[in-house]
Design an enzyme around this catalytic site. Structure first.
Site, PDB file in Angstrom:
ATOM      1  N   ARG A 248     -53.109  14.439 -63.362  1.00 13.84           N
ATOM      2  CA  ARG A 248     -52.209  15.480 -63.851  1.00 13.84           C
ATOM      3  C   ARG A 248     -52.942  16.770 -64.236  1.00 13.84           C
ATOM      4  O   ARG A 248     -52.313  17.730 -64.693  1.00 13.84           O
ATOM      5  CB  ARG A 248     -51.419  14.942 -65.052  1.00 13.84           C
TER       6      ARG A 248
ATOM      7  N   THR B  20     -33.903  15.552 -81.889  1.00 13.85           N
ATOM      8  CA  THR B  20     -32.887  15.990 -82.846  1.00 13.85           C
ATOM      9  C   THR B  20     -31.550  15.370 -82.471  1.00 13.85           C
ATOM     10  O   THR B  20     -31.095  15.508 -81.333  1.00 13.85           O
ATOM     11  CB  THR B  20     -32.748  17.522 -82.869  1.00 13.85           C
TER      12      THR B  20
ATOM     13  N   HIS C 206     -44.128  20.809 -70.896  1.00 18.74           N
ATOM     14  CA  HIS C 206     -44.173  20.588 -69.455  1.00 18.74           C
ATOM     15  C   HIS C 206     -45.576  20.223 -68.976  1.00 18.74           C
ATOM     16  O   HIS C 206     -45.748  19.645 -67.893  1.00 18.74           O
ATOM     17  CB  HIS C 206     -43.689  21.856 -68.737  1.00 18.74           C
TER      18      HIS C 206
ATOM     19  N   ASP D 190     -42.740  15.873 -67.160  1.00 22.05           N
ATOM     20  CA  ASP D 190     -41.863  16.504 -66.182  1.00 22.05           C
ATOM     21  C   ASP D 190     -40.436  15.965 -66.326  1.00 22.05           C
ATOM     22  O   ASP D 190     -40.186  15.047 -67.111  1.00 22.05           O
ATOM     23  CB  ASP D 190     -42.363  16.237 -64.763  1.00 22.05           C
TER      24      ASP D 190
END
Length: 212
Positions: free
Chosen positions: A13, A165, A186, A190
Site C-alpha cells: 500500500r 458517530t 484514505h 479505501d
C-alpha cells in the site's frame, strides 16, 4: 498491546499511502443506516452493544488499526480499545471513557459497566486516567437522526484511525435503524475496506448468538 512498525519498502500500500498522506492529503466519511432490529428485540443495551460490535470489527482488519507513532512512523496496533463519550446532563458537557476489550460480549459489558460506575459521573475530558494509545473514538448524539455527518479536524490528515458517530435510532416499517457515520483516512482505508467493515458490522449485530 503491540505497535508493529510497517516495512514501507515491502508494503503493497506504500504508493497509495504516500499519495493520500503527502501528495493529496485526504480523509472521507460515509454515513450508513445500520439495522439494529435484533438488538432492539433482544432488549440489549444499545451503546455498549455497539461499542463491542465496532471494536470487534475494528480488531479484525489492520487498516482500522493503523496509526502514526510519536515519531511519525506508521504501524499497526495489535488490538484496539473503544474510547467513548459519556454525557453529563447537569452541565451539558461530556467526558471520554475507555474500556478494555474482550471478545465475549458478556465480559465486555461487565467491564463497561464497571468503568461507567466508577468514572461515568466524573466531569472533565478524561476522568479515567492513562488512556492508552491504542484507542479509537466513538460518540453518540441520540437527540437527532441524521443522513450525513462529517468531522473537520485541523490535524486530521495526520490521524489515521477511524472515528465513529452514532445518531438517534428510529423505526422504518418493521425495522429499527441507527445512523452511523464513519470517518477514515484514505491513506490506509479505501472504499472497499469501509464497505467490508459495514457489511461485517451488520452481520455481527444480526447475530443473536452473540448478544442473546
Amino acid at each position: 498491546m503491540e505497535f508493529r512498525k510497517i516495512d514501507l519498502g515491502a508494503w503493497p500500500r506504500k504508493e497509495t499511502f504516500d499519495h493520500y498522506v503527502s501528495e493529496v492529503p485526504c480523509t472521507y466519511s460515509m454515513t450508513v443506516k445500520l439495522d439494529i432490529t435484533v438488538l432492539r428485540r433482544l432488549g440489549v443495551r444499545l451503546y455498549p452493544a455497539m461499542l463491542y460490535a465496532l471494536t470487534t470489527i475494528v480488531n479484525r482488519h489492520p487498516e482500522f488499526r493503523t496509526a502514526l507513532d510519536e515519531h511519525g512512523q506508521v504501524g499497526v496496533f495489535s488490538q484496539m480499545l473503544p474510547c467513548y463519550t459519556v454525557f453529563h446532563r447537569e452541565s451539558e458537557t461530556f467526558s471520554n471513557l475507555w474500556t478494555e476489550y474482550h471478545p465475549d460480549f458478556a465480559r465486555f459489558l461487565e467491564a463497561y459497566q464497571q468503568d461507567l460506575t466508577r468514572y461515568g459521573h466524573l466531569t472533565g475530558m478524561a476522568p479515567k486516567p492513562h488512556t492508552p494509545a491504542n484507542t479509537f473514538p466513538v460518540s453518540m448524539v441520540p437527540w437527532a437522526s441524521f443522513e450525513g455527518f462529517n468531522l473537520n479536524l485541523q490535524k486530521g490528515y495526520d490521524y489515521l484511525l477511524p472515528i465513529f458517530t452514532m445518531g438517534k435510532f428510529y423505526p422504518e416499517q418493521d425495522r429499527w435503524l441507527l445512523p452511523l457515520a464513519i470517518q477514515v483516512h484514505h491513506g490506509v482505508c479505501d472504499g472497499f475496506h469501509l464497505c467490508r467493515f459495514v457489511n461485517e458490522l451488520q452481520d455481527l449485530v444480526n447475530d443473536e448468538t452473540v448478544f442473546g
